[in-house]
Motif scaffolding. Structure first.
Motif, PDB file in Angstrom:
ATOM      1  N   GLY A  57       0.833  -1.200   0.000  1.00 52.75           N
ATOM      2  CA  GLY A  57       0.000   0.000   0.000  1.00 52.75           C
ATOM      3  C   GLY A  57       0.856   1.235   0.000  1.00 52.75           C
ATOM      4  O   GLY A  57       2.084   1.164  -0.083  1.00 52.75           O
ATOM      5  N   ASP A  58       0.232   2.390   0.126  1.00 54.15           N
ATOM      6  CA  ASP A  58       0.998   3.626   0.179  1.00 54.15           C
ATOM      7  C   ASP A  58       1.777   3.674   1.495  1.00 54.15           C
ATOM      8  O   ASP A  58       1.575   2.835   2.371  1.00 54.15           O
ATOM      9  N   PRO A  59       2.682   4.640   1.644  1.00 54.19           N
ATOM     10  CA  PRO A  59       3.541   4.662   2.833  1.00 54.19           C
ATOM     11  C   PRO A  59       2.848   4.875   4.172  1.00 54.19           C
ATOM     12  O   PRO A  59       3.475   4.703   5.210  1.00 54.19           O
ATOM     13  N   ASP A  60       1.547   5.218   4.188  1.00 52.74           N
ATOM     14  CA  ASP A  60       0.821   5.280   5.458  1.00 52.74           C
ATOM     15  C   ASP A  60       1.027   3.921   6.137  1.00 52.74           C
ATOM     16  O   ASP A  60       1.002   2.885   5.484  1.00 52.74           O
ATOM     17  N   PRO A  61       1.227   3.889   7.439  1.00 48.64           N
ATOM     18  CA  PRO A  61       1.547   2.616   8.110  1.00 48.64           C
ATOM     19  C   PRO A  61       0.552   1.483   7.860  1.00 48.64           C
ATOM     20  O   PRO A  61       0.911   0.326   7.955  1.00 48.64           O
ATOM     21  N   THR A  62      -0.690   1.798   7.574  1.00 45.87           N
ATOM     22  CA  THR A  62      -1.660   0.732   7.332  1.00 45.87           C
ATOM     23  C   THR A  62      -2.082   0.652   5.874  1.00 45.87           C
ATOM     24  O   THR A  62      -2.889  -0.186   5.514  1.00 45.87           O
ATOM     25  N   GLY A  63      -1.532   1.503   5.016  1.00 45.99           N
ATOM     26  CA  GLY A  63      -1.968   1.537   3.620  1.00 45.99           C
ATOM     27  C   GLY A  63      -3.344   2.153   3.542  1.00 45.99           C
ATOM     28  O   GLY A  63      -4.279   1.703   4.189  1.00 45.99           O
ATOM     29  N   SER A  64      -3.482   3.228   2.827  1.00 40.81           N
ATOM     30  CA  SER A  64      -4.785   3.888   2.699  1.00 40.81           C
ATOM     31  C   SER A  64      -5.718   3.062   1.837  1.00 40.81           C
ATOM     32  O   SER A  64      -5.274   2.378   0.917  1.00 40.81           O
ATOM     33  N   GLY A  65      -7.014   3.171   2.108  1.00 45.60           N
ATOM     34  CA  GLY A  65      -7.998   2.515   1.262  1.00 45.60           C
ATOM     35  C   GLY A  65      -7.811   2.965  -0.182  1.00 45.60           C
ATOM     36  O   GLY A  65      -7.508   4.120  -0.454  1.00 45.60           O
ATOM     37  N   GLY A  66      -7.936   2.045  -1.097  1.00 43.51           N
ATOM     38  CA  GLY A  66      -7.752   2.351  -2.504  1.00 43.51           C
ATOM     39  C   GLY A  66      -6.325   2.167  -2.971  1.00 43.51           C
ATOM     40  O   GLY A  66      -6.051   2.247  -4.158  1.00 43.51           O
ATOM     41  N   THR A  67      -5.398   1.911  -2.053  1.00 46.49           N
ATOM     42  CA  THR A  67      -4.015   1.654  -2.466  1.00 46.49           C
ATOM     43  C   THR A  67      -3.591   0.221  -2.176  1.00 46.49           C
ATOM     44  O   THR A  67      -2.486  -0.171  -2.532  1.00 46.49           O
ATOM     45  N   LEU A  68      -4.422  -0.543  -1.512  1.00 48.14           N
ATOM     46  CA  LEU A  68      -4.009  -1.873  -1.067  1.00 48.14           C
ATOM     47  C   LEU A  68      -4.103  -2.925  -2.166  1.00 48.14           C
ATOM     48  O   LEU A  68      -5.128  -3.075  -2.824  1.00 48.14           O
ATOM     49  N   ILE A  69      -2.997  -3.641  -2.327  1.00 53.32           N
ATOM     50  CA  ILE A  69      -2.925  -4.800  -3.219  1.00 53.32           C
ATOM     51  C   ILE A  69      -2.299  -5.901  -2.378  1.00 53.32           C
ATOM     52  O   ILE A  69      -1.272  -5.674  -1.734  1.00 53.32           O
ATOM     53  N   SER A  70      -2.907  -7.060  -2.352  1.00 49.62           N
ATOM     54  CA  SER A  70      -2.297  -8.157  -1.601  1.00 49.62           C
ATOM     55  C   SER A  70      -2.011  -9.315  -2.541  1.00 49.62           C
ATOM     56  O   SER A  70      -2.640  -9.456  -3.593  1.00 49.62           O
ATOM     57  N   PHE A  71      -1.028 -10.103  -2.150  1.00 45.46           N
ATOM     58  CA  PHE A  71      -0.628 -11.268  -2.937  1.00 45.46           C
ATOM     59  C   PHE A  71      -0.521 -12.463  -2.009  1.00 45.46           C
ATOM     60  O   PHE A  71       0.093 -12.378  -0.942  1.00 45.46           O
ATOM     61  N   LEU A  72      -1.107 -13.560  -2.434  1.00 49.42           N
ATOM     62  CA  LEU A  72      -0.957 -14.846  -1.769  1.00 49.42           C
ATOM     63  C   LEU A  72       0.104 -15.626  -2.533  1.00 49.42           C
ATOM     64  O   LEU A  72       0.108 -15.629  -3.762  1.00 49.42           O
ATOM     65  N   GLU A  73       0.998 -16.294  -1.808  1.00 46.33           N
ATOM     66  CA  GLU A  73       2.066 -17.040  -2.466  1.00 46.33           C
ATOM     67  C   GLU A  73       1.678 -18.511  -2.615  1.00 46.33           C
ATOM     68  O   GLU A  73       1.441 -19.206  -1.619  1.00 46.33           O
ATOM     69  N   TYR A  74       1.594 -18.939  -3.862  1.00 40.47           N
ATOM     70  CA  TYR A  74       1.339 -20.333  -4.209  1.00 40.47           C
ATOM     71  C   TYR A  74       2.312 -20.712  -5.331  1.00 40.47           C
ATOM     72  O   TYR A  74       1.987 -20.576  -6.513  1.00 40.47           O
ATOM     73  N   PRO A  75       3.511 -21.195  -4.977  1.00 40.83           N
ATOM     74  CA  PRO A  75       4.542 -21.460  -5.981  1.00 40.83           C
ATOM     75  C   PRO A  75       4.183 -22.522  -7.005  1.00 40.83           C
ATOM     76  O   PRO A  75       4.721 -22.509  -8.120  1.00 40.83           O
TER      77      PRO A  75
END
Length: 144
Positions: A57-75
């Motif tokens: 997310g953005d540099p805000d410590p929790t990531g601002s709404g609208g900037t969050l992207i998450s990834f799950l790792e499944y090799p």
């Protein structure tokens, strides 16, 4: 489920997008080191504790709404197939068309292939692919 009362039930924006990664360290090298997002959380996925889960997310410590992207790792999952039920791309907003033009040089200096800036009418955009093949758009309002 809607009650028909305007404003009572409404969406308030995009919270996050989650995608699949084969290698979260490789994914971080693009999203953190090149695109400038922060890793705001590293965790095991609550639904699958064996899967690592990174939130950018953005540099805000929790990531601002609208900037969050998450990834799950499944090799070991097979490559995705484009079609119905699969997200085509996601877009990240930049501050201006001038900044978008600068992104082309920045990305290429970091050996990230991308398109030229494209005129989309009211928007200007460029496209790149992340290490797992997700199509990512950087976009600016044409008037900015």
């Amino acid at each position: 489920m809607a009650t028909g009362e305007p404003g009572r039930l409404r969406l308030r924006g995009l919270h996050h997008v989650t995608a699949i990664s084969r290698d979260l360290e490789r994914t971080a090298r693009l999203y953190r080191d090149v695109l400038g997002l922060e890793v705001v959380l590293r965790e095991s996925n609550p639904d699958d504790p064996e899967a690592r889960h990174f939130w950018f997310g953005d540099p805000d410590p929790t990531g601002s709404g609208g900037t969050l992207i998450s990834f799950l790792e499944y090799p070991d999952l097979p490559d995705g197939v484009a079609g119905p039920g699969v997200v085509h791309h996601f877009a990240l907003r930049v501050g201006s068309v001038a900044e978008l033009n600068a992104w082309v040089d920045w990305l290429r200096s970091r050996e990230v292939e991308c398109t030229e800036v494209l005129d989309r009418g009211r928007l200007r955009s460029l496209y790149l692919r992340d290490p797992d093949g997700h199509l990512v758009e950087l976009v600016a309002e044409a008037a900015s």
